[in-house]
Design a protein around this motif. Sequence first.
Motif, PDB file in Angstrom:
ATOM      1  N   ALA A 274      53.157  -8.256  70.692  1.00 17.52           N
ATOM      2  CA  ALA A 274      52.341  -9.107  71.562  1.00 17.52           C
ATOM      3  C   ALA A 274      52.856  -9.058  72.998  1.00 17.52           C
ATOM      4  CB  ALA A 274      52.349 -10.546  71.044  1.00 17.52           C
ATOM      5  N   ALA A 275      54.176  -9.079  73.170  1.00 18.51           N
ATOM      6  CA  ALA A 275      54.755  -8.997  74.514  1.00 18.51           C
ATOM      7  C   ALA A 275      54.437  -7.654  75.159  1.00 18.51           C
ATOM      8  CB  ALA A 275      56.263  -9.214  74.440  1.00 18.51           C
ATOM      9  N   HIS A 276      54.499  -6.584  74.366  1.00 23.04           N
ATOM     10  CA  HIS A 276      54.203  -5.253  74.893  1.00 23.04           C
ATOM     11  C   HIS A 276      52.756  -5.148  75.368  1.00 23.04           C
ATOM     12  CE1 HIS A 276      54.066  -0.900  75.252  1.00 23.04           C
ATOM     13  NE2 HIS A 276      53.041  -0.873  74.417  1.00 23.04           N
ATOM     14  N   LEU A 277      51.830  -5.748  74.621  1.00 24.83           N
ATOM     15  CA  LEU A 277      50.412  -5.674  74.961  1.00 24.83           C
ATOM     16  C   LEU A 277      49.967  -6.809  75.871  1.00 24.83           C
ATOM     17  CD1 LEU A 277      48.947  -4.694  71.454  1.00 24.83           C
ATOM     18  CD2 LEU A 277      49.365  -3.188  73.404  1.00 24.83           C
ATOM     19  N   ASN A 278      50.918  -7.674  76.221  1.00 23.00           N
ATOM     20  CA  ASN A 278      50.602  -8.819  77.086  1.00 23.00           C
ATOM     21  C   ASN A 278      49.522  -9.702  76.457  1.00 23.00           C
ATOM     22  OD1 ASN A 278      51.001 -10.408  79.376  1.00 23.00           O
ATOM     23  ND2 ASN A 278      49.397  -9.365  80.535  1.00 23.00           N
ATOM     24  N   LEU A 279      49.708  -9.987  75.162  1.00 19.09           N
ATOM     25  CA  LEU A 279      48.802 -10.840  74.409  1.00 19.09           C
ATOM     26  C   LEU A 279      49.571 -11.993  73.795  1.00 19.09           C
ATOM     27  CD1 LEU A 279      46.797  -8.155  72.365  1.00 19.09           C
ATOM     28  CD2 LEU A 279      45.932  -9.444  74.325  1.00 19.09           C
ATOM     29  N   SER A 280      48.867 -13.020  73.414  1.00 16.49           N
ATOM     30  CA  SER A 280      49.472 -14.073  72.596  1.00 16.49           C
ATOM     31  C   SER A 280      49.551 -13.568  71.159  1.00 16.49           C
ATOM     32  CB  SER A 280      48.639 -15.349  72.655  1.00 16.49           C
ATOM     33  OG  SER A 280      47.385 -15.149  72.001  1.00 16.49           O
ATOM     34  N   GLN A 281      50.460 -14.143  70.366  1.00 14.61           N
ATOM     35  CA  GLN A 281      50.558 -13.728  68.973  1.00 14.61           C
ATOM     36  C   GLN A 281      49.271 -14.040  68.226  1.00 14.61           C
ATOM     37  OE1 GLN A 281      54.236 -14.022  66.654  1.00 14.61           O
ATOM     38  NE2 GLN A 281      55.149 -15.079  68.422  1.00 14.61           N
ATOM     39  N   THR A 282      48.607 -15.119  68.605  1.00 10.55           N
ATOM     40  CA  THR A 282      47.344 -15.476  67.958  1.00 10.55           C
ATOM     41  C   THR A 282      46.286 -14.415  68.204  1.00 10.55           C
ATOM     42  OG1 THR A 282      47.839 -17.834  68.217  1.00 10.55           O
ATOM     43  CG2 THR A 282      45.545 -17.225  67.815  1.00 10.55           C
TER      44      THR A 282
ATOM     45  N   LEU B  67      46.811 -11.295  68.997  1.00 12.00           N
ATOM     46  CA  LEU B  67      47.222 -10.070  68.311  1.00 12.00           C
ATOM     47  C   LEU B  67      46.891 -10.160  66.826  1.00 12.00           C
ATOM     48  CD1 LEU B  67      48.722  -7.327  68.597  1.00 12.00           C
ATOM     49  CD2 LEU B  67      50.812  -8.548  67.974  1.00 12.00           C
ATOM     50  N   SER B  68      47.186 -11.300  66.215  1.00 15.86           N
ATOM     51  CA  SER B  68      46.884 -11.497  64.788  1.00 15.86           C
ATOM     52  C   SER B  68      45.385 -11.391  64.529  1.00 15.86           C
ATOM     53  CB  SER B  68      47.405 -12.856  64.318  1.00 15.86           C
ATOM     54  OG  SER B  68      48.817 -12.921  64.425  1.00 15.86           O
ATOM     55  N   HIS B  69      44.589 -11.904  65.454  1.00 16.68           N
ATOM     56  CA  HIS B  69      43.135 -11.833  65.308  1.00 16.68           C
ATOM     57  C   HIS B  69      42.659 -10.384  65.350  1.00 16.68           C
ATOM     58  CE1 HIS B  69      38.927 -12.959  65.660  1.00 16.68           C
ATOM     59  NE2 HIS B  69      38.837 -12.157  66.715  1.00 16.68           N
ATOM     60  N   ARG B  70      43.209  -9.587  66.276  1.00 19.37           N
ATOM     61  CA  ARG B  70      42.829  -8.172  66.353  1.00 19.37           C
ATOM     62  C   ARG B  70      43.203  -7.442  65.061  1.00 19.37           C
ATOM     63  NH1 ARG B  70      44.290  -5.648  72.334  1.00 19.37           N
ATOM     64  NH2 ARG B  70      43.071  -7.135  73.592  1.00 19.37           N
ATOM     65  N   MET B  71      44.404  -7.745  64.547  1.00 21.96           N
ATOM     66  CA  MET B  71      44.880  -7.069  63.350  1.00 21.96           C
ATOM     67  C   MET B  71      44.031  -7.434  62.137  1.00 21.96           C
ATOM     68  SD  MET B  71      47.181  -4.848  62.740  1.00 21.96           S
ATOM     69  CE  MET B  71      46.553  -4.009  61.292  1.00 21.96           C
ATOM     70  N   LYS B  72      43.682  -8.704  62.012  1.00 17.82           N
ATOM     71  CA  LYS B  72      42.853  -9.153  60.887  1.00 17.82           C
ATOM     72  C   LYS B  72      41.470  -8.525  60.950  1.00 17.82           C
ATOM     73  CE  LYS B  72      41.218 -13.301  58.488  1.00 17.82           C
ATOM     74  NZ  LYS B  72      39.882 -12.743  58.273  1.00 17.82           N
ATOM     75  N   LYS B  73      40.908  -8.455  62.134  1.00 24.13           N
ATOM     76  CA  LYS B  73      39.584  -7.864  62.297  1.00 24.13           C
ATOM     77  C   LYS B  73      39.593  -6.393  61.889  1.00 24.13           C
ATOM     78  CE  LYS B  73      35.866  -7.364  65.702  1.00 24.13           C
ATOM     79  NZ  LYS B  73      35.742  -5.905  65.532  1.00 24.13           N
ATOM     80  N   LEU B  74      40.643  -5.663  62.289  1.00 19.02           N
ATOM     81  CA  LEU B  74      40.748  -4.248  61.918  1.00 19.02           C
ATOM     82  C   LEU B  74      40.824  -4.099  60.411  1.00 19.02           C
ATOM     83  CD1 LEU B  74      41.151  -1.240  62.692  1.00 19.02           C
ATOM     84  CD2 LEU B  74      43.609  -1.713  62.794  1.00 19.02           C
ATOM     85  N   GLU B  75      41.679  -4.883  59.759  1.00 21.31           N
ATOM     86  CA  GLU B  75      41.825  -4.794  58.305  1.00 21.31           C
ATOM     87  C   GLU B  75      40.543  -5.191  57.599  1.00 21.31           C
ATOM     88  OE1 GLU B  75      46.579  -5.390  57.456  1.00 21.31           O
ATOM     89  OE2 GLU B  75      45.381  -7.204  57.792  1.00 21.31           O
ATOM     90  N   ASP B  76      39.843  -6.212  58.107  1.00 23.06           N
ATOM     91  CA  ASP B  76      38.572  -6.621  57.499  1.00 23.06           C
ATOM     92  C   ASP B  76      37.530  -5.518  57.625  1.00 23.06           C
ATOM     93  OD1 ASP B  76      39.666  -9.035  56.807  1.00 23.06           O
ATOM     94  OD2 ASP B  76      38.750 -10.170  58.451  1.00 23.06           O
ATOM     95  N   ASP B  77      37.488  -4.867  58.792  1.00 24.27           N
ATOM     96  CA  ASP B  77      36.528  -3.777  58.987  1.00 24.27           C
ATOM     97  C   ASP B  77      36.804  -2.609  58.048  1.00 24.27           C
ATOM     98  OD1 ASP B  77      35.201  -5.178  60.925  1.00 24.27           O
ATOM     99  OD2 ASP B  77      36.103  -4.129  62.621  1.00 24.27           O
ATOM    100  N   LEU B  78      38.099  -2.291  57.877  1.00 27.48           N
ATOM    101  CA  LEU B  78      38.472  -1.155  57.032  1.00 27.48           C
ATOM    102  C   LEU B  78      38.416  -1.493  55.546  1.00 27.48           C
ATOM    103  CD1 LEU B  78      41.538   0.240  59.034  1.00 27.48           C
ATOM    104  CD2 LEU B  78      39.216   1.147  58.977  1.00 27.48           C
ATOM    105  N   GLY B  79      38.599  -2.765  55.235  1.00 30.46           N
ATOM    106  CA  GLY B  79      38.584  -3.181  53.836  1.00 30.46           C
ATOM    107  C   GLY B  79      39.890  -2.930  53.112  1.00 30.46           C
ATOM    108  N   VAL B  80      40.968  -2.687  53.846  1.00 30.76           N
ATOM    109  CA  VAL B  80      42.294  -2.473  53.243  1.00 30.76           C
ATOM    110  C   VAL B  80      43.346  -3.194  54.080  1.00 30.76           C
ATOM    111  CG1 VAL B  80      41.716  -0.222  52.243  1.00 30.76           C
ATOM    112  CG2 VAL B  80      42.680  -0.327  54.551  1.00 30.76           C
TER     113      VAL B  80
END
Length: 305
Positions: free
Chosen positions: A24-32, A34-47
């Motif tokens: 999150a620090a590297h991407l200049n994002l909040s952890q929340t 970052l977690s939202h982006r990660m969850k969305k990716l996994e939901d889209d992929l289904g894994v």
Amino acid sequence: MRIDFLGLQAFIAIAERGSFLRAAAHLNLSQTALSHRMKKLEDDLGVRLLIRSTRVVTLTPDGEALLPKAKQALAGLAAEVEALREKALGQETRVALGCLPTIATSHLPHVLLDFEAAHPGVAVKIYDNSASEIAGLVRSGAAAFGIGIVTAAMWDLEMTPLRKEPFLLLCPQSHAFADKRAVSWGELEGVPLIRISPQAGNRALIDDALGSRREALNWRYEVQHVQTAVSMVQAGIGLTIVPKFAMERSAIPGLRLVTLRNPSITRTLVVFTKRGVPLSPVARDLLELVRARIAGRRSAPVAAP
């Protein structure tokens, strides 16, 4: 299918740093976020791609399979975007190439000295990877060109031969083979040998040429890189097989190269370029210096811009 580039960027950052906090620090994002982006990716992929515990983050098997492909794809996209930006500004500030590790360590430093003199301030990114990886980097656009060996036909890449070279036996000067003009593969039976992993293009060429005879040889050790095998020969652990051009200009004290016969095995160094995509002026200059070095001739000075 729509590609979630922000999600892939988040996944790569987390995988490389092993931490949501550091990513999150590297991407200049909040952890929340970052977690939202990660969850969305996994939901889209289904894994699931990551397993997150209280202290560490680990990759699932699907995550491990996706990571190198995602990194290569985003690196290629970033290189293309940067090239367009530099074209708009009328200047080139960087260039990337792929190169076999054996060539990168023995010959590329001399090329880069000449290149720096002609193009001071131009940054060079070197992917010293395996032949198959180099082809992928050129295909994705992450590298402008690559120096490797042909491992398979590739319809989307141009492959221009540079030089043909034999594989030689590397042994200590004190070894019985060191004073011979040539050694047959049959004479190596029972001798402890060091070979390179199956991922290396050299290994495939040698295995294919020897056929079933390779099973009669005493492959005592297996390493990932030629440089490791050379160090083991220096230590007296065993003998190894190396391409001539990778070693001929970098004499190593205490070691000797001996010709191999029955069969003689060769490899052909080639330039990989993307079919239908012209090289930039800076990339062309760098490639010409590489060609001159591999051809064993002095390169004509490249005019500085």
